[in-house]
Design a protein around this motif. Sequence first.
Motif, short mmCIF file in Angstrom:
data_model
loop_
_atom_site.label_atom_id
_atom_site.label_comp_id
_atom_site.label_asym_id
_atom_site.label_seq_id
_atom_site.Cartn_x
_atom_site.Cartn_y
_atom_site.Cartn_z
N LYS A 604 0.84 -1.21 0.00
CA LYS A 604 0.00 0.00 0.00
C LYS A 604 0.87 1.26 0.00
O LYS A 604 0.67 2.17 -0.81
CB LYS A 604 -0.93 0.01 1.22
N ALA A 605 1.81 1.31 0.93
CA ALA A 605 2.66 2.51 1.04
C ALA A 605 3.50 2.69 -0.22
O ALA A 605 3.66 3.81 -0.72
CB ALA A 605 3.56 2.40 2.26
N THR A 606 4.03 1.59 -0.77
CA THR A 606 4.85 1.68 -1.98
C THR A 606 4.04 2.20 -3.15
O THR A 606 4.50 3.06 -3.91
CB THR A 606 5.45 0.31 -2.31
N ARG A 609 3.41 5.88 -2.75
CA ARG A 609 4.64 6.66 -2.98
C ARG A 609 4.95 6.75 -4.46
O ARG A 609 5.49 7.77 -4.93
CB ARG A 609 5.81 6.03 -2.23
N HIS A 632 1.88 14.68 -1.89
CA HIS A 632 2.05 13.41 -1.18
C HIS A 632 2.21 13.70 0.30
O HIS A 632 3.07 14.48 0.70
CB HIS A 632 3.28 12.68 -1.74
N THR A 634 2.77 12.11 4.17
CA THR A 634 3.25 10.93 4.88
C THR A 634 2.30 10.52 5.99
O THR A 634 1.42 11.28 6.42
CB THR A 634 4.64 11.22 5.50
N GLN A 635 2.49 9.30 6.47
CA GLN A 635 1.68 8.81 7.58
C GLN A 635 2.05 9.53 8.87
O GLN A 635 1.18 9.88 9.68
CB GLN A 635 1.90 7.31 7.74
N HIS A 730 -1.25 8.79 3.37
CA HIS A 730 -1.06 7.48 4.01
C HIS A 730 -1.83 7.47 5.33
O HIS A 730 -1.55 8.27 6.22
CB HIS A 730 0.42 7.21 4.28
N HIS A 731 -2.78 6.59 5.47
CA HIS A 731 -3.52 6.36 6.72
C HIS A 731 -3.95 7.68 7.38
O HIS A 731 -3.47 8.03 8.47
CB HIS A 731 -2.67 5.54 7.69
N TYR A 774 -5.94 7.36 -0.70
CA TYR A 774 -5.51 7.18 0.69
C TYR A 774 -5.47 5.69 1.02
O TYR A 774 -6.23 4.89 0.48
CB TYR A 774 -6.41 7.94 1.66
N SER A 775 -4.54 5.34 1.90
CA SER A 775 -4.45 3.96 2.37
C SER A 775 -5.16 3.85 3.71
O SER A 775 -5.21 4.82 4.48
CB SER A 775 -2.98 3.54 2.51
#
Length: 801
Positions: A604-606, A609, A632, A634-635, A730-731, A774-775
Amino acid sequence: TSTSMDGDSYAMTPLSSSASQELDAHTPLVQFASNRFYANEGETFEVMLMRLGKDSGESRVDWTTLPSPHEGRKFAAAKGTLVFAPGEHFKTVVVQLLSDDHFDSTLAFRLSLSNPEGCMLGIYLKTTTVKILDDDAFPSNIYKERLKEDPTTHSWQRGESFTMLKKTVKFLYRLTPGSKKILAADQIDNIIFGFEILVMRNLVNALSKNQGHFVERVFPSITSNTTLYVYGLCLLVPFLITHWFMYRKTTWKVTGGARKVLQENLLRKYLNQDESTHFIPASEFQSTFGHDVTDLVVDGYNKVFVVAKSGGRLVVSLGLSIYIAVDAQVWVVWLGLLPFVVLPLILYGFVLIRSSMTLKMQNDLQETTDKLMHKVDKTCEFFRLVTDYYASNLVVNDSNKDIMKVNKELADLAGVMANNTSIVQWVNNILQLGWIIYGGTDVVEGAAASQGGSTSGDHIPLGTFLAVFSLFKSNGAMFDSIFDVYLTIATTYPALWRIAEFMNLPTDIQRREEISTFRLKHTQEKVGKAKASHPTAMFPMDTVPIFCDNVSFSYDARHDEPADVPNKQGVTAKRPPVWQVKDFSYTFPQGMSFAVTGPAGSGKATLLRMLGLVLPPVCGTVFFPCHLRVLHITQESVIWPGTIAENVFFGLCASYGIATDEYAKRIPWADLERGFRICKKLHFSKEMQAQVEDLDSTVDVESLCLSTSQLKLIHLARALIMNPEVLIIHHPTLTLPKDMSKNVATSLKAFVTERGIEMDPQTKNLRRPRTLFYSTQEKFTEQFADKVITLPWTQNSLPTK
């Protein structure tokens, strides 16, 4: 001028509000085609503009490059008027970039649009930034080929330290104008030194009634008292000149200028590093940025001026020694030239014998110190782990061993350095002793002969003896200074090589230039097709989708060779790459929200990104229309040093190219009010909201002791206030309580449906669609997405030991 988030200075320009600008459905918009362009040094670069909306008429705008410290050095200032003829959507303007053979880390300049006719300016892309790819090596292009073979420099450092230092000195000398003034001032001081020696020689001869002093030769009838006044003034005036130069040196900013050149280039390099292939650890960068740069400038570059001054002093002393010997007409005075022969020979032999041992001890000390600092850095980083497991004594005892080892090596090196630095003093003291015995005896014999009525012409006058003795002392001091500088400069070699390694690390600018060129080219093609497919659409570019085509990424596959791993039998074999994302294809229509889910380790994160242009895919294509601004997030909640307001308006400051502490003065009030409303919508606490709306607040976020949830809200508000067309998070609800999570999810949904939060609803159809990625691992947040993308779980996603 103002300093932008890129670190460049630009002239302040009036800012118009992104929230209050009135839009007309029948008036086209003209803007730059992208918020970032990438160009190669020396090329004739075309910056693309685009027209959105109605294209049946003619539109024109003025464009100009904004003032920059790089103007005239990296690019030629340019301006003009651009005209869109009926039916034209894309046009270009030309800026000439300049080329040189001097290293610069990634530099940037900005362009701006104004005075629209038959159109309106785009809200966000009426300015753009052009980043320049510099192809020169630090500190000189003579290292280009070697850096291609080994960018770390480790394999070719041996025997190159002095040349590397010489090229670095040349690099800094060119960029610090005060250096030339210091060199000139030091040589003037050397000339004054020679003049004072001659004055003192003649003064002593005058006081000892020797008829050979200068004033009496020129003015035979002058009285003794007048002679003393003349010599006194001859000593006072040079001192006034020397004092003036000492004061002026403090204003030439050579040390600060050299440090600024290195630190600015290092910071630019760090901020443009290619994190997909190599990410510089923060502790290493901080050590190089602070400690190594200071060492190199103070103990390396500044010492070059000491060598130049000492060398000039020796040249003056040599000339004086020859002049005095000729003028005295006594062969014994020629012994004053001994230091120029004996000292260089002894020093050269001493260096050959001792240098290898000294350098080895310095390198050993550096390695031991680095090991200790790394251990301390990790202790600070994992402070909670150490204290939670009551391991403080264990860590302290382990560090004490390294501390004792560093102390021992420091003491050993100090002893060696004490012996090294004493060699010149020993030799010079022996030479002075010889001159006192031999020359002093001759002076005594001359005085005795003079008292007996004989001539003293074959003996050394007292003034000449003292002048030669002063030159002995001065020459010894100069040789001692040069040798001490040599030893000091040698200690800076490790710092120099670390700086060179960081300066020459690859950046992501070349990769981003390729991505930008691809996006610009394909956007033109796809907009043309969209216009043909949707002839009645006011903004056909909004129908151009975002897509991933067979995208794959592996942290192993970034390198040319797979990793070496032992198998069960202990035999080393090549491990195939472990794919975090494999053959992912998807078409994302603009104006929708996409939730990316899947188990831990599914990529998910990859994937996010790669969508956020942080990681380049190993293979496949990620495409965004070029006019869409991609952000972008970050979490982790990243907080900038400053107030809450400076944090939430950080993105707008970056867009406008202003410093964060100027947000209250430079950002239009309508944009500030919109930011206040967004913070309320995210349910900032009363205290936080008051801090946001207090334009005079100087209270740092760190001093407020905010909770993790509150920091997360600041993190999210910053992104929503910037209002990009594509937002990747992210999250977004991680660490938030359920009520806050629902409110954040609702706000993110509104960001998509309303095409930006807290914007004028009457102009919604004239704004670009907003797309959200979004993850999440929280099921309830999936309901707020238009599409849910579940990444498959595969055995190949598991990390290999």
